[in-house]
Design an enzyme around this catalytic site. Structure first.
Site, PDB file in Angstrom:
ATOM      1  N   GLY A  45      -0.228 -10.974 -41.751  1.00  0.00           N
ATOM      2  CA  GLY A  45      -0.914 -10.792 -40.484  1.00  0.00           C
ATOM      3  C   GLY A  45      -1.116  -9.318 -40.202  1.00  0.00           C
ATOM      4  N   HIS A 135       3.301 -13.102 -32.910  1.00  0.00           N
ATOM      5  CA  HIS A 135       3.639 -11.742 -33.366  1.00  0.00           C
ATOM      6  C   HIS A 135       2.406 -10.831 -33.270  1.00  0.00           C
ATOM      7  CE1 HIS A 135       5.636  -8.868 -36.332  1.00  0.00           C
ATOM      8  NE2 HIS A 135       4.365  -8.474 -36.357  1.00  0.00           N
ATOM      9  N   GLU A 136       1.267 -11.327 -33.777  1.00  0.00           N
ATOM     10  CA  GLU A 136       0.046 -10.493 -33.772  1.00  0.00           C
ATOM     11  C   GLU A 136      -0.487 -10.309 -32.359  1.00  0.00           C
ATOM     12  OE1 GLU A 136      -0.473  -8.872 -36.329  1.00  0.00           O
ATOM     13  OE2 GLU A 136       0.725 -10.093 -37.696  1.00  0.00           O
ATOM     14  N   HIS A 139       1.043  -7.481 -30.600  1.00  0.00           N
ATOM     15  CA  HIS A 139       0.502  -6.153 -30.947  1.00  0.00           C
ATOM     16  C   HIS A 139      -0.632  -5.753 -29.999  1.00  0.00           C
ATOM     17  CE1 HIS A 139       2.484  -4.841 -34.633  1.00  0.00           C
ATOM     18  NE2 HIS A 139       2.345  -6.033 -35.173  1.00  0.00           N
TER      19      HIS A 139
END
Ligand code: Y12
Ligand code: CO
Length: 167
Positions: A45, A135-136, A139
């Site tokens: 990712g 998780h991405e 960001h």
């Protein structure tokens, strides 16, 4: 083209990204370059802020060598909702090289997003794909997985990362 990946403690990784408004050639080139960069770095990712672009875009490919075909997901302007269950997974990040730690997240999520042409899409994800999306997506809000650790583990992780010691 392979892009440079920003690494911790670069302060750019802690900024909030803006929604994509133009679904044009520039966006398509960025998406292609992000996928090439992710594959080159052997990641699963990669989010646009990791390559210095503060826009709400990420790519994911969780397929393994056993899978017959690659499945590359491109998420633009994602909105996560209706998370349920919980899953603990040992996470790593291309922006935090050499460091992994267990993180607890939702096991199932629903995501509304756009494809590279600006078309609205919906997906229900679970397991590893759900972990990768969360998780991405973090960001895009300037959050690294180390910020999700308990205070004690986070303190230890930051100390070790500051000293450049691999865990
Ligand atoms: C589950 C957990 C985390 C994610 C987010 C995406 N994370 C990655 O793609 C991490 C990649 C990664 C790759 C590394 O390099 C190699 O394996 C060759 C790596 O190793 C070093 O830095 C030494 C660490 C992380 C999605 C789903
Ligand atoms: Co990451």
């Amino acid at each position: 083209m392979i892009l440079d990946i920003l690494t911790y403690p670069n302060s750019e990784l802690h900024k909030t990204s803006k929604p994509v408004q133009k679904f044009d050639k520039t966006l398509h080139t960025l998406l292609n370059n992000m996928a090439a960069t992710m594959y080159d770095a052997e990641g699963i990712g990669l989010a646009a802020p990791q390559v210095g672009q503060k826009i709400r875009v990420f790519v994911i490919d969780i397929t393994t060598e056993e899978d017959e075909e690659r499945k590359l997901y491109e998420f633009i302007n994602p909105k996560l909702s209706q998370g349920s269950g919980s899953i603990t997974f040992e996470e790593g990040c291309l922006s935090v090289p050499g460091f992994t730690e267990e993180v607890k997240r939702k096991e199932q999520i629903k995501v509304n997003y756009m494809d590279r042409f600006g078309k609205s899409k919906k997906i229900e994800a679970e397991g590893l794909l759900a972990v990768a999306i969360q998780h991405e997506n973090d960001h895009l809000d300037g959050i690294l997985f180390i910020e999700k650790l308990s205070i004690l583990k986070r303190r230890m992780a930051k100390k070790k990362l500051a000293k450049g010691i691999k865990l």
